[in-house]
Motif scaffolding. Structure first.
Motif, PDB file in Angstrom:
ATOM      1  N   ASN A 157       0.809  -1.229   0.000  1.00 33.23           N
ATOM      2  CA  ASN A 157       0.000   0.000   0.000  1.00 33.23           C
ATOM      3  C   ASN A 157       0.842   1.281   0.000  1.00 33.23           C
ATOM      4  O   ASN A 157       0.318   2.374   0.216  1.00 33.23           O
ATOM      5  CB  ASN A 157      -0.998   0.034   1.169  1.00 33.23           C
ATOM      6  CG  ASN A 157      -0.367  -0.267   2.514  1.00 33.23           C
ATOM      7  OD1 ASN A 157       0.659  -0.912   2.587  1.00 33.23           O
ATOM      8  ND2 ASN A 157      -0.975   0.215   3.583  1.00 33.23           N
ATOM      9  N   VAL A 158       2.149   1.140  -0.264  1.00 34.72           N
ATOM     10  CA  VAL A 158       3.005   2.334  -0.314  1.00 34.72           C
ATOM     11  C   VAL A 158       2.849   3.055  -1.659  1.00 34.72           C
ATOM     12  O   VAL A 158       2.857   2.432  -2.718  1.00 34.72           O
ATOM     13  CB  VAL A 158       4.481   1.963  -0.073  1.00 34.72           C
ATOM     14  CG1 VAL A 158       5.399   3.112  -0.461  1.00 34.72           C
ATOM     15  CG2 VAL A 158       4.711   1.607   1.398  1.00 34.72           C
ATOM     16  N   VAL A 159       2.686   4.371  -1.571  1.00 40.58           N
ATOM     17  CA  VAL A 159       2.652   5.244  -2.747  1.00 40.58           C
ATOM     18  C   VAL A 159       3.920   6.085  -2.676  1.00 40.58           C
ATOM     19  O   VAL A 159       4.261   6.603  -1.614  1.00 40.58           O
ATOM     20  CB  VAL A 159       1.411   6.170  -2.695  1.00 40.58           C
ATOM     21  CG1 VAL A 159       1.449   7.207  -3.806  1.00 40.58           C
ATOM     22  CG2 VAL A 159       0.128   5.349  -2.765  1.00 40.58           C
ATOM     23  N   VAL A 160       4.617   6.213  -3.790  1.00 35.38           N
ATOM     24  CA  VAL A 160       5.901   6.924  -3.765  1.00 35.38           C
ATOM     25  C   VAL A 160       5.678   8.416  -4.018  1.00 35.38           C
ATOM     26  O   VAL A 160       5.087   8.809  -5.022  1.00 35.38           O
ATOM     27  CB  VAL A 160       6.870   6.350  -4.823  1.00 35.38           C
ATOM     28  CG1 VAL A 160       8.222   7.028  -4.677  1.00 35.38           C
ATOM     29  CG2 VAL A 160       7.009   4.852  -4.657  1.00 35.38           C
ATOM     30  N   LYS A 161       6.177   9.192  -3.055  1.00 36.82           N
ATOM     31  CA  LYS A 161       6.006  10.646  -3.135  1.00 36.82           C
ATOM     32  C   LYS A 161       7.236  11.248  -3.808  1.00 36.82           C
ATOM     33  O   LYS A 161       8.369  11.013  -3.382  1.00 36.82           O
ATOM     34  CB  LYS A 161       5.892  11.169  -1.712  1.00 36.82           C
ATOM     35  CG  LYS A 161       4.924  12.293  -1.530  1.00 36.82           C
ATOM     36  CD  LYS A 161       4.769  12.548  -0.047  1.00 36.82           C
ATOM     37  CE  LYS A 161       4.049  13.818   0.206  1.00 36.82           C
ATOM     38  NZ  LYS A 161       4.114  14.197   1.609  1.00 36.82           N
ATOM     39  N   ILE A 162       6.979  12.041  -4.853  1.00 32.90           N
ATOM     40  CA  ILE A 162       8.073  12.614  -5.645  1.00 32.90           C
ATOM     41  C   ILE A 162       7.801  14.099  -5.858  1.00 32.90           C
ATOM     42  O   ILE A 162       6.716  14.465  -6.330  1.00 32.90           O
ATOM     43  CB  ILE A 162       8.166  11.907  -7.026  1.00 32.90           C
ATOM     44  CG1 ILE A 162       8.387  10.402  -6.852  1.00 32.90           C
ATOM     45  CG2 ILE A 162       9.263  12.527  -7.883  1.00 32.90           C
ATOM     46  CD1 ILE A 162       8.311   9.613  -8.156  1.00 32.90           C
ATOM     47  N   PRO A 163       8.761  14.975  -5.544  1.00 32.47           N
ATOM     48  CA  PRO A 163       8.566  16.398  -5.810  1.00 32.47           C
ATOM     49  C   PRO A 163       8.407  16.656  -7.318  1.00 32.47           C
ATOM     50  O   PRO A 163       9.050  16.000  -8.136  1.00 32.47           O
ATOM     51  CB  PRO A 163       9.847  17.051  -5.273  1.00 32.47           C
ATOM     52  CG  PRO A 163      10.380  16.086  -4.279  1.00 32.47           C
ATOM     53  CD  PRO A 163      10.022  14.713  -4.811  1.00 32.47           C
ATOM     54  N   ILE A 164       7.558  17.647  -7.664  1.00 38.59           N
ATOM     55  CA  ILE A 164       7.349  17.987  -9.080  1.00 38.59           C
ATOM     56  C   ILE A 164       8.519  18.834  -9.570  1.00 38.59           C
ATOM     57  O   ILE A 164       8.617  20.023  -9.264  1.00 38.59           O
ATOM     58  CB  ILE A 164       6.033  18.761  -9.308  1.00 38.59           C
ATOM     59  CG1 ILE A 164       4.843  17.950  -8.785  1.00 38.59           C
ATOM     60  CG2 ILE A 164       5.856  19.081 -10.793  1.00 38.59           C
ATOM     61  CD1 ILE A 164       3.499  18.604  -9.055  1.00 38.59           C
ATOM     62  N   THR A 165       9.402  18.177 -10.305  1.00 39.55           N
ATOM     63  CA  THR A 165      10.514  18.839 -10.998  1.00 39.55           C
ATOM     64  C   THR A 165      10.571  18.152 -12.360  1.00 39.55           C
ATOM     65  O   THR A 165       9.830  17.171 -12.588  1.00 39.55           O
ATOM     66  CB  THR A 165      11.860  18.575 -10.272  1.00 39.55           C
ATOM     67  OG1 THR A 165      12.060  17.142 -10.242  1.00 39.55           O
ATOM     68  CG2 THR A 165      11.867  19.122  -8.850  1.00 39.55           C
ATOM     69  N   ALA A 166      11.464  18.599 -13.226  1.00 35.43           N
ATOM     70  CA  ALA A 166      11.584  17.933 -14.524  1.00 35.43           C
ATOM     71  C   ALA A 166      11.997  16.472 -14.311  1.00 35.43           C
ATOM     72  O   ALA A 166      11.420  15.550 -14.914  1.00 35.43           O
ATOM     73  CB  ALA A 166      12.612  18.665 -15.385  1.00 35.43           C
ATOM     74  N   ALA A 167      12.978  16.258 -13.421  1.00 40.69           N
ATOM     75  CA  ALA A 167      13.426  14.876 -13.141  1.00 40.69           C
ATOM     76  C   ALA A 167      12.296  14.076 -12.502  1.00 40.69           C
ATOM     77  O   ALA A 167      12.096  12.891 -12.815  1.00 40.69           O
ATOM     78  CB  ALA A 167      14.652  14.896 -12.235  1.00 40.69           C
ATOM     79  N   GLY A 168      11.546  14.726 -11.614  1.00 36.33           N
ATOM     80  CA  GLY A 168      10.437  14.048 -10.932  1.00 36.33           C
ATOM     81  C   GLY A 168       9.353  13.624 -11.917  1.00 36.33           C
ATOM     82  O   GLY A 168       8.818  12.513 -11.826  1.00 36.33           O
TER      83      GLY A 168
END
Ligand code: E4P
Length: 224
Positions: free
Chosen positions: A81-92
């Motif tokens: 049930n883990v959702v991966v949190k990623i900052p919104i950047t071009a790489a993200g």
């Protein structure tokens, strides 16, 4: 609108789980650091075992899309049930796009504009997290950004869910619900504030007092 708890504190998570109102958890590196828990993986696994809903855990390697993807695969493997949190950047965005093709669910975080949210939806993010309180702090209308995102997602039937994040007080939660956010992620303190109302306490005290008077009157009548 679903309620998620925004914390890495086990006691708060356990107490909120007992209430039956919390459908998921969001964490971030600052929240995990606050708990001084050394093993990030163990913290996330424990949370995921308490709450069956989505648990957002953030990637720490933000250098390149490849690095984010590697980290994200690892984080996603900690619990189903883990959702991966990623900052919104071009790489993200590049990483989230690759992860969506692999079926890894992502929560694109640190979202401060409707355009960022539009891009999050385009790469197939499961969730996007506009930070209402931080926008308000910077002199913007955080909830207006949430409302714009909800309107855009609805118009194009994007399946990405909107998590109103950086919630600072109970009225933020009401406004998020009125704006049509799918989820509000709230600190434990705000959850308590949502439950409590002084008039509920006054009402309980008055009912108890009246009930005592009636019981006393009935008891003295029975004694005659
Ligand atoms: C959401 O996912 C974030 O963890 C959180 O809401 C950030 O809130 P803050 O601005 O109060 O740190």
């Amino acid at each position: 609108m679903l309620i998620f708890l925004d914390t890495a504190n086990m006691e708060e998570i356990r107490q909120a789980a007992r209430l039956g109102v919390v459908s998921g958890i969001t964490t971030n590196p600052s929240l995990v650091a606050k708990e001084r828990a050394g093993d990030y993986r163990a913290v996330v696994r424990e949370i995921a075992s308490i709450i069956p809903g989505p648990i957002s855990a953030e990637v720490l390697n933000l250098e390149t899309a490849q690095g984010i993807v590697r980290d994200a695969r690892e984080v996603a493997s900690w619990a189903p049930n883990v959702v991966v949190k990623i900052p919104i950047t071009a790489a993200g965005l590049e990483a989230a796009s690759a992860l969506a093709r692999e079926g890894v669910r992502t929560n694109l975080t640190l979202c401060f504009s409707a355009n960022q949210a539009l891009l999050a939806a385009r790469v197939g993010a499961a969730y996007v997290s506009p930070f209402v309180g931080r926008l308000d702090d910077a002199g913007h209308d955080g909830m207006a950004v949430v409302a714009d995102i909800v309107e855009i997602y609805k118009r194009y039937s994007f399946p990405t869910q909107v998590i109103a994040a950086s919630i600072r007080h109970p009225m933020h939660c009401v406004a998020a619900a009125k704006a049509g956010a799918d989820i509000s992620t709230v600190p434990y303190k705000v959850l308590r504030q949502m439950i409590e109302h002084p008039l509920t306490d006054v009402g309980i005290a008055r009912f108890a007092q009246d009930w005592e008077q009636v019981s006393a009157a009935l008891a003295s009548r029975a004694a005659l």
